[in-house]
Design an enzyme around this catalytic site. Structure first.
Site, PDB file in Angstrom:
ATOM      1  N   ILE A  45     -11.081  -2.943  -1.970  1.00 32.75           N
ATOM      2  CA  ILE A  45     -11.612  -4.035  -1.173  1.00 32.75           C
ATOM      3  C   ILE A  45     -11.115  -3.894   0.263  1.00 32.75           C
ATOM      4  O   ILE A  45     -10.092  -3.278   0.522  1.00 32.75           O
ATOM      5  CB  ILE A  45     -11.220  -5.421  -1.733  1.00 32.75           C
ATOM      6  N   SER A  46     -11.875  -4.449   1.191  1.00 32.88           N
ATOM      7  CA  SER A  46     -11.526  -4.463   2.605  1.00 32.88           C
ATOM      8  C   SER A  46     -11.401  -3.023   3.104  1.00 32.88           C
ATOM      9  O   SER A  46     -12.303  -2.217   2.910  1.00 32.88           O
ATOM     10  CB  SER A  46     -10.252  -5.283   2.826  1.00 32.88           C
ATOM     11  N   ASN A  47     -10.280  -2.651   3.719  1.00 30.72           N
ATOM     12  CA  ASN A  47     -10.113  -1.253   4.116  1.00 30.72           C
ATOM     13  C   ASN A  47     -10.156  -0.326   2.906  1.00 30.72           C
ATOM     14  O   ASN A  47     -10.616   0.813   2.998  1.00 30.72           O
ATOM     15  CB  ASN A  47      -8.795  -1.068   4.864  1.00 30.72           C
TER      16      ASN A  47
END
Length: 601
Positions: free
Chosen positions: A268-270
């Protein structure tokens, strides 16, 4: 208490890394690994929560160190797990974790860790593989992940570990060249492979090349490697280390190869951006990818640095013109500061208007014209309140430009501060806790950004923005670094599921997942897209009453997508169809119910 038992496997695993002849689906040679360690985690110290369980993870204070200045590797690991669980998942009572979705089950097993390098890098990145005792050699599965944000090696435990370990899969992690291997320039000390503090030359995971003798350096900003450009390679090396760790764990069933072992990537995210980068090119070693709220940059879209520096400048003022903001940030404390920002922007010629209301409308209009939605702006108020935009901008400018400590012209110094806000040397106890407590980007864990213009902060923000919009040597240097992070298409035929909240205020879907999915689907790639209404970026902040009342968590959809992908690979069901998921917020003081999530069935 049964402390972990260290196994002396370094020589064997390093030899294995260099000499394996197992066939794989790619011709690329396996990398060399260093600082290889193996530990056992059973009884009161398991893989998933280090024996804390859900009650221990919910505790408001971290697990204590017997000696604050010299914690043991076991203590550091337990505290790092506590910190990273709480930084990613909503564990609050009523939030649904462990009841409606997710698991903190006790999972006994072994951990294998190492440092690895990608070609051209000057600093290593961390790898970790967790092998549960319940691993089934007849159904070989590896879940590979990358830490979200700039977190340390346990930064995806609540994402990949919570799904894969209870199912008996090995889980491989990479910190993707960021992480919490801080270096104290005053003391000349950094972090060893086991998390403890050591001096230069003592097997440190990050040893910066700098002439500065004061301050605190950290890998994401100061490695000079622009690690984001290599995220995909970091993920692949984690998967390669997983296969070699499984050879060591189950020699009677070796070799483990990409041909005979299922590999699913999730983040998730980066971390979501990292697994999408791993899906490019020669990704025939991957069986499927699930990416949540990914920071991903494709041609024609807005990269993170562009919209982050714009938000750092304009959003505090613009929020005065946006109604129904979540709390925190507290309006009584924020409005005077935001009004002051409006006046500063007006003086700098960046907004129009003769009073704060008109200036706020001007800033709001400019953000919306560049693709910001009011939903993203409302959720983005949290990043304004925590000064996250400035923190991200300073770190990423340094990383993209490959600047060392103190070299970024806009100000890139980090230090501990005294009560008088003057720089000071860190204490041994502060230094010892960084690896476990820090999030990978200061401010936090007692490390602060030293503002070069404390009485005129707009000067620094304009300088950071100029590294995107300007045309001098520094700006070209930073933009070249950003260009190196641009994503390519995933491999043809590779199943990819992307999940994103429509209210994400940190990585708005309009700038990241939406253009990525359009680009991939128009090129005929098998990418599925779930857009989740009323979901923002930070599940961990749903413990705040107003956030829990108005937003739903994203992790349930990531776990569900993993379930669907796994069933598809087993021939037991189709891949998820594209969907805009109409969730129902639970409201103030109410527990989350399955009906609130409205997961497609």
């Amino acid at each position: 208490m049964n402390p972990p038992i260290r196994l002396v496997l370094a020589g064997a695993l390093v030899a294995l890394a260099g000499c394996t002849s197992s066939p794989t689906r790619t011709a690329e040679a396996a990398p060399m690994f260093s600082a290889v360690r193996a530990t056992e985690h059973r009884g009161s110290d398991d893989l998933l929560t280090a024996g804390l369980g859900l009650p221990g993870l919910r505790a408001m204070t971290p697990p204590a160190f017997a000696d604050a200045a010299q914690p043991t590797p076991e203590e550091l690991r337990r505290r790092a797990l506590w910190s990273n669980w709480r930084g990613i998942a909503d564990l609050a009572p009523g939030g649904g974790f462990g009841e409606l979705y997710g698991s903190t089950a006790t999972v006994p097993g072994r951990e294998f860790s190492a440092l690895a390098m990608v070609t051209g890098a000057s600093q290593p990145h961390r790898l970790l593989v967790q092998v549960p005792d319940a691993f089934d050699v007849s159904r070989r599965c590896v879940v590979v992940s990358a830490s979200s944000g700039s977190r340390g090696i346990y930064g995806a435990i609540a994402v990949a570990g919570a799904w894969g370990l209870p199912k008996g899969c090995a889980v491989a992690y990479t910190d993707k060249g960021a992480g919490t291997d801080y270096f104290d320039l005053d003391a000349g000390q950094g972090v060893r492979a086991d998390g403890t503090v050591g001096a230069r030359g003592d097997g440190l995971a990050f040893d910066p090349a700098t002439t500065s003798s004061s301050g605190i350096a950290f890998k994401h900003a100061h490695s000079k490697d622009n690690p984001e450009a290599d995220w995909g390679r970091h993920v692949k090396q984690a998967a390669q280390f997983a296969l070699q760790s499984l050879d060591q764990a189950f020699p009677q069933a070796a070799p483990f190869t990409f041909d005979n072992t299922r590999v699913i990537a999730v983040g998730i995210s980066n971390g979501g951006g990292a697994v999408l980068r791993a899906a490019e090119g020669d990704s025939d070693w991957l069986d499927a990818v699930v990416a949540g709220e990914p920071n991903i940059h494709v041609e024609g879209a807005r990269p993170l640095y562009d919209y982050t520096t714009q938000a750092a400048l304009l959003m505090p003022c613009a929020l005065l013109d946006v109604d129904n903001l979540p709390q925190p940030p507290l309006a009584a404390q924020s409005k005077p500061l935001w009004t002051q920002r409006c006046a500063q922007l007006k003086e700098a010629g960046l907004v129009d208007g003769s009073d704060a209301a008109a200036q706020a409308r001007s800033a709001h209009t400019r953000l919306k014209a560049d693709g910001w939605t009011d939903e993203a702006l409302r959720a983005g108020a949290l990043s304004v309140g925590f000064d996250l935009w400035r923190a991200v901008a300073v770190t990423y400018a340094s990383a993209y430009g490959r600047y060392g400590f103190g070299e970024l012209r806009c100000g890139n110094r980090y230090t501990a501060l005294g009560t008088d806000l003057a720089p000071r040397a860190a204490t041994p106890a502060e230094r010892a806790a960084w690896w476990a407590d820090a999030s990978g980007i200061p401010p936090g864990a007692g490390v602060h950004i030293l503002e070069p213009n404390p009485t005129a902060p707009l000067t620094t923000l304009q300088c950071l923005r100029g590294l995107w919009s300007g045309n001098d040597e520094d700006a070209r240097r930073v933009r070249d670094g950003i260009a190196a992070t641009r994503a390519e298409l995933p491999r043809k035929g590779l199943p990819v599921v992307v999940i994103h909240g429509t209210d994400d205020g940190l990585i708005p879907q309009a700038f990241s997942s939406a253009p990525y999915v359009r680009h991939a689907q128009s090129a005929g790639r098998d990418v599925r897209y779930w857009q989740v209404r009323n979901a923002q970026h930070f599940d961990a902040f749903l413990g705040l009453p107003d956030y829990g009342a108005r937003y739903v968590p994203l992790l349930p959809y990531v776990y569900e997508a993993l379930d669907r992908v796994s069933a598809y690979l087993d021939g037991a069901g189709p891949l998820p169809a594209d969907a805009v998921i109409a969730t129902t917020p639970r409201g103030m003081g109410k527990p989350l119910q399955a009906s609130n999530l409205a997961i497609p069935r």
